[in-house]
Design a protein around this motif. Structure first.
Motif, PDB file in Angstrom:
ATOM      1  N   LEU B  77       0.834  -1.198   0.000  1.00  0.00           N
ATOM      2  CA  LEU B  77       0.000   0.000   0.000  1.00  0.00           C
ATOM      3  C   LEU B  77       0.871   1.250   0.000  1.00  0.00           C
ATOM      4  CD1 LEU B  77      -2.859   1.210   0.277  1.00  0.00           C
ATOM      5  CD2 LEU B  77      -2.444   1.282   2.723  1.00  0.00           C
ATOM      6  N   LEU B  78       1.829   1.309   0.911  1.00  0.00           N
ATOM      7  CA  LEU B  78       2.664   2.502   1.012  1.00  0.00           C
ATOM      8  C   LEU B  78       3.563   2.635  -0.204  1.00  0.00           C
ATOM      9  CD1 LEU B  78       3.657   2.623   4.750  1.00  0.00           C
ATOM     10  CD2 LEU B  78       1.892   3.842   3.532  1.00  0.00           C
ATOM     11  N   PHE B  79       3.988   1.498  -0.746  1.00  0.00           N
ATOM     12  CA  PHE B  79       4.854   1.526  -1.916  1.00  0.00           C
ATOM     13  C   PHE B  79       4.130   2.187  -3.096  1.00  0.00           C
ATOM     14  CE2 PHE B  79       6.967  -0.436  -5.614  1.00  0.00           C
ATOM     15  CZ  PHE B  79       8.272  -0.148  -5.303  1.00  0.00           C
ATOM     16  N   THR B  80       2.821   1.902  -3.206  1.00  0.00           N
ATOM     17  CA  THR B  80       2.040   2.510  -4.285  1.00  0.00           C
ATOM     18  C   THR B  80       1.691   3.950  -3.969  1.00  0.00           C
ATOM     19  OG1 THR B  80       1.066   0.327  -4.417  1.00  0.00           O
ATOM     20  CG2 THR B  80       0.131   2.010  -5.826  1.00  0.00           C
ATOM     21  N   LEU B  81       1.448   4.211  -2.685  1.00  0.00           N
ATOM     22  CA  LEU B  81       0.989   5.542  -2.282  1.00  0.00           C
ATOM     23  C   LEU B  81       2.115   6.573  -2.332  1.00  0.00           C
ATOM     24  CD1 LEU B  81      -1.884   6.043  -1.438  1.00  0.00           C
ATOM     25  CD2 LEU B  81      -1.167   6.005   0.937  1.00  0.00           C
ATOM     26  N   ALA B  82       3.357   6.135  -2.079  1.00  0.00           N
ATOM     27  CA  ALA B  82       4.460   7.089  -1.924  1.00  0.00           C
ATOM     28  C   ALA B  82       4.652   8.008  -3.137  1.00  0.00           C
ATOM     29  CB  ALA B  82       5.749   6.344  -1.598  1.00  0.00           C
ATOM     30  N   ALA B 126       3.876  24.990   4.553  1.00  0.00           N
ATOM     31  CA  ALA B 126       3.155  23.792   4.987  1.00  0.00           C
ATOM     32  C   ALA B 126       3.222  22.731   3.903  1.00  0.00           C
ATOM     33  CB  ALA B 126       1.710  24.146   5.312  1.00  0.00           C
ATOM     34  N   VAL B 127       3.000  23.143   2.658  1.00  0.00           N
ATOM     35  CA  VAL B 127       2.983  22.152   1.582  1.00  0.00           C
ATOM     36  C   VAL B 127       4.379  21.567   1.362  1.00  0.00           C
ATOM     37  CG1 VAL B 127       2.508  21.803  -0.845  1.00  0.00           C
ATOM     38  CG2 VAL B 127       0.981  23.170   0.506  1.00  0.00           C
ATOM     39  N   THR B 128       5.427  22.428   1.423  1.00  0.00           N
ATOM     40  CA  THR B 128       6.765  21.859   1.245  1.00  0.00           C
ATOM     41  C   THR B 128       7.094  20.902   2.373  1.00  0.00           C
ATOM     42  OG1 THR B 128       7.643  23.858   2.218  1.00  0.00           O
ATOM     43  CG2 THR B 128       7.898  23.630  -0.129  1.00  0.00           C
ATOM     44  N   SER B 129       6.581  21.189   3.581  1.00  0.00           N
ATOM     45  CA  SER B 129       6.900  20.280   4.680  1.00  0.00           C
ATOM     46  C   SER B 129       6.214  18.933   4.484  1.00  0.00           C
ATOM     47  CB  SER B 129       6.522  20.890   6.020  1.00  0.00           C
ATOM     48  OG  SER B 129       5.137  21.008   6.120  1.00  0.00           O
ATOM     49  N   ILE B 130       5.077  18.901   3.776  1.00  0.00           N
ATOM     50  CA  ILE B 130       4.425  17.612   3.522  1.00  0.00           C
ATOM     51  C   ILE B 130       5.209  16.797   2.501  1.00  0.00           C
ATOM     52  CG2 ILE B 130       2.327  16.489   2.702  1.00  0.00           C
ATOM     53  CD1 ILE B 130       0.789  18.835   3.501  1.00  0.00           C
ATOM     54  N   SER B 131       5.913  17.485   1.593  1.00  0.00           N
ATOM     55  CA  SER B 131       6.521  16.745   0.495  1.00  0.00           C
ATOM     56  C   SER B 131       7.617  15.806   0.971  1.00  0.00           C
ATOM     57  CB  SER B 131       7.064  17.717  -0.552  1.00  0.00           C
ATOM     58  OG  SER B 131       8.096  18.473   0.002  1.00  0.00           O
ATOM     59  N   VAL B 132       8.043  15.930   2.234  1.00  0.00           N
ATOM     60  CA  VAL B 132       9.029  14.982   2.766  1.00  0.00           C
ATOM     61  C   VAL B 132       8.434  13.581   2.843  1.00  0.00           C
ATOM     62  CG1 VAL B 132      10.610  14.565   4.662  1.00  0.00           C
ATOM     63  CG2 VAL B 132       9.870  16.870   4.183  1.00  0.00           C
ATOM     64  N   TYR B 133       7.127  13.515   3.092  1.00  0.00           N
ATOM     65  CA  TYR B 133       6.490  12.226   3.347  1.00  0.00           C
ATOM     66  C   TYR B 133       6.704  11.224   2.235  1.00  0.00           C
ATOM     67  CZ  TYR B 133       4.094  13.574   7.526  1.00  0.00           C
ATOM     68  OH  TYR B 133       3.837  13.944   8.785  1.00  0.00           O
ATOM     69  N   GLY B 134       6.433  11.681   1.000  1.00  0.00           N
ATOM     70  CA  GLY B 134       6.521  10.767  -0.118  1.00  0.00           C
ATOM     71  C   GLY B 134       7.884  10.100  -0.168  1.00  0.00           C
ATOM     72  N   ILE B 135       8.933  10.908   0.001  1.00  0.00           N
ATOM     73  CA  ILE B 135      10.291  10.388  -0.120  1.00  0.00           C
ATOM     74  C   ILE B 135      10.610   9.449   1.040  1.00  0.00           C
ATOM     75  CG2 ILE B 135      12.694  11.106  -0.060  1.00  0.00           C
ATOM     76  CD1 ILE B 135      11.847  13.528  -1.699  1.00  0.00           C
ATOM     77  N   ALA B 136      10.253   9.869   2.260  1.00  0.00           N
ATOM     78  CA  ALA B 136      10.526   9.027   3.424  1.00  0.00           C
ATOM     79  C   ALA B 136       9.803   7.686   3.283  1.00  0.00           C
ATOM     80  CB  ALA B 136      10.085   9.742   4.695  1.00  0.00           C
ATOM     81  N   LEU B 137       8.527   7.741   2.852  1.00  0.00           N
ATOM     82  CA  LEU B 137       7.741   6.510   2.740  1.00  0.00           C
ATOM     83  C   LEU B 137       8.257   5.631   1.618  1.00  0.00           C
ATOM     84  CD1 LEU B 137       4.153   7.750   3.342  1.00  0.00           C
ATOM     85  CD2 LEU B 137       5.653   6.507   4.849  1.00  0.00           C
ATOM     86  N   ALA B 138       8.648   6.252   0.499  1.00  0.00           N
ATOM     87  CA  ALA B 138       9.179   5.460  -0.611  1.00  0.00           C
ATOM     88  C   ALA B 138      10.396   4.686  -0.139  1.00  0.00           C
ATOM     89  CB  ALA B 138       9.541   6.371  -1.773  1.00  0.00           C
TER      90      ALA B 138
END
Lengths: 174, 343
Positions: B77-82, B126-138
């Motif tokens: 799930l996370l692999f697809t979501l990242a 705020a939006v730039t701080s969210i963009s960390v998520y994708g990379i961390a999760l990937a």
């Protein structure tokens, strides 16, 4: 029911559901991500209250900083806490009772406040609630004292963090 | 109250923004390859279409037909979501950037910005701080040590440089007295903020390069040590999404930088706008924003072609020990000058 109420209901349901998932998800990483969704739901509720500042700060501070630190720590501790052990606290009935009581007390106190029953008033388009908030935070008639107290607390926490993290010379030899 | 016409206007403007960004992504890849090639005394892509103009289309078709692999033991799930979580912040961050004042079409005046909120800069942060998520999760979900290390590095780097980035925003806010992007552009009518905030500009430049993981701060994907970092296990369209996010973020930070420090859509040559026929070229408008973005992108590519990657511990030291204090000093000096000047 107008559009705003639908958005509010959806946001509330999503945040409540994901809050429940935070404590019931088996994998730590998933729990942390459900927490992110909960916090996002709260941000949406701030938007429905026309408080764009709080919405953005909610995302910036909670989603962008605190939750990412949680995820960071989970990434460093993979598979340590997963897949074993019972997830239900032995004394969960007592905990539930206390939580329910606290909730009832808070709602009861809120109900005493006259603003509890007033309807939402739409702000005029040119209202600058950000400016009002900023002035209230620093004016002595407003919230200057709590603001300063919070600052002192944060400074103390910062100094404490540095004291814990700093390299001590004598430790390196021993 | 919000009318249906307004909602349609928002939807259409959002679609235009997204189309410009995705189309821009395709051609920024070509732009980068062409410029890099020229800097390295090569020709660059020139086979697909005239001057290689169809190269991005060919690349896109190739990526669509590639096989998509999911590693064993990955969190499906996370692999697809990242990749999705990585692209969305990149696409929405420019929503608060004004492209111009207004334009009259078919007897009706339309503003050239999607929205003018009074917390625009906080929104960007705020939006730039969210963009960390994708990379961390990937990195985490790939079940691969290189990817995990890349993800961890990316998270640490982006959190560190967000501070300097945020502090570099404070200068323009203080000078304008508003966090609305439109007000910030209007305040630069006489003098661009790059001249009043040179330190802030340099901070923004460096921090934004680190924030979008571009050379010389491209540690998260250092090929020699991490194979490809957080997207090592991605292939096909999922990889294309990461690629897309990276280039859209490049466009986005160029737009933000141009708006904050280079006068956004304002033209520096407005005195020539009275000329016949070509006068509109010198009037303020979206074409000036695009020109500035193109120059900014050229600078980023130039830096990539010129500077070597800096070591990871140096990167952290630069972020915390030089840029962060410099940002704080810049804020204090700017505030003091404004108070003393009676601003």
């Amino acid at each position: 029911m107008n559009g705003l109420q639908v958005v509010f209901l959806l946001a509330a349901l999503v945040s409540l559901f994901s809050a429940a998932m935070v404590v019931s998800a088996r994998r730590m990483m998933h729990a942390a991500l459900w927490l992110v969704l909960t916090l996002m739901g709260v941000a949406v509720i701030f938007v429905t209250l026309q408080s764009s500042f709080f919405a953005v700060v909610q995302v910036l501070v909670y989603v962008g900083a605190i939750a990412i630190l949680i995820i960071f720590s989970v990434m460093l501790t993979r598979r340590v806490m997963e897949d074993h052990g019972d997830q239900i606290l032995p004394g969960w009935r007592a905990a539930g009772l206390v939580a329910g009581l606290l909730f009832a007390i808070i709602v009861g106190f809120l109900a005493l406040w006259q603003g509890f029953t007033t309807m939402l008033v739409e702000l005029p388009a040119d209202a600058d609630n950000l400016l009002d908030l900023g002035q209230a935070l620093v004016s002595p008639q407003g919230y200057a004292l709590p603001f300063e107290l919070a600052s002192v607390l944060l400074v103390a926490a910062l100094i404490g963090a540095i004291t814990i993290a700093v390299d001590r010379k004598e430790d390196q030899h021993g | 109250m919000v009318t249906a016409a307004q909602i349609w206007e928002w939807v259409i403007k959002s679609l235009i923004i997204i189309l410009v960004l995705t189309g821009g992504f395709a051609y920024v890849t070509l732009y980068e390859r062409k410029v890099l090639a020229r800097i390295q005394a090569r020709v660059g892509p020139n086979r697909a279409g005239p001057f290689g103009l169809l190269q991005p289309v060919a690349d896109g078709i190739k990526l669509i037909f590639k096989e998509e692999l999911t590693p064993a033991g990955a969190d499906k799930l996370l692999f697809t979501l990242a990749p999705v979580i990585t692209v969305i912040p990149a696409l929405v961050v420019t929503a608060v950037i004004p492209w111009g004042e207004s334009v009259t079409l078919f007897g009706k005046t339309y503003t050239l910005y999607l929205t003018d909120v009074n917390v625009a800069i906080l929104y960007i942060m705020a939006v730039t701080s969210i963009s960390v998520y994708g990379i961390a999760l990937a990195g985490w979900s790939s079940n691969n040590k290189y990817a995990t290390l890349g993800g961890l590095r990316a998270t640490a780097q982006m959190i560190s440089y967000e501070l300097a980035l945020g502090l570099s925003f404070v200068g323009p806010i203080l000078l304008t007295g508003s966090m609305s992007m439109l007000e910030i552009v209007r305040a630069q009518q006489k003098l661009w903020f790059i001249f009043l905030q040179p330190a802030g500009f340099v901070l923004f430049l460096a921090a934004s390069l680190a924030e979008v993981n571009r050379a010389p701060f491209d540690m998260p994907e250092a090929e020699q040590e991490l194979t490809a970092g957080y997207h090592a296990e991605y292939s096909g369209m999922k990889f294309a999404l990461f690629f897309m996010a990276e280039y859209i973020k490049m466009i986005a930070v160029s737009m933000i930088g141009a708006t904050l420090f280079l006068g956004g859509y304002l033209s520096p040559l407005t005195m020539l706008s009275g000329l016949p026929v070509i006068g509109w070229l010198f009037a303020s408008g979206p074409h000036w924003l695009f020109l500035k973005v193109a120059l900014w992108l050229f600078f980023m590519i130039w830096v990539r072609a010129t500077l070597p990657r800096i070591r990871y511990d140096r990167l952290m030291q630069l972020g915390w020990k030089i840029m962060f204090p410099l940002g704080l000093v810049n804020v204090i000096v700017t505030a003091a000058v404004i108070v003393l000047a009676g601003g």
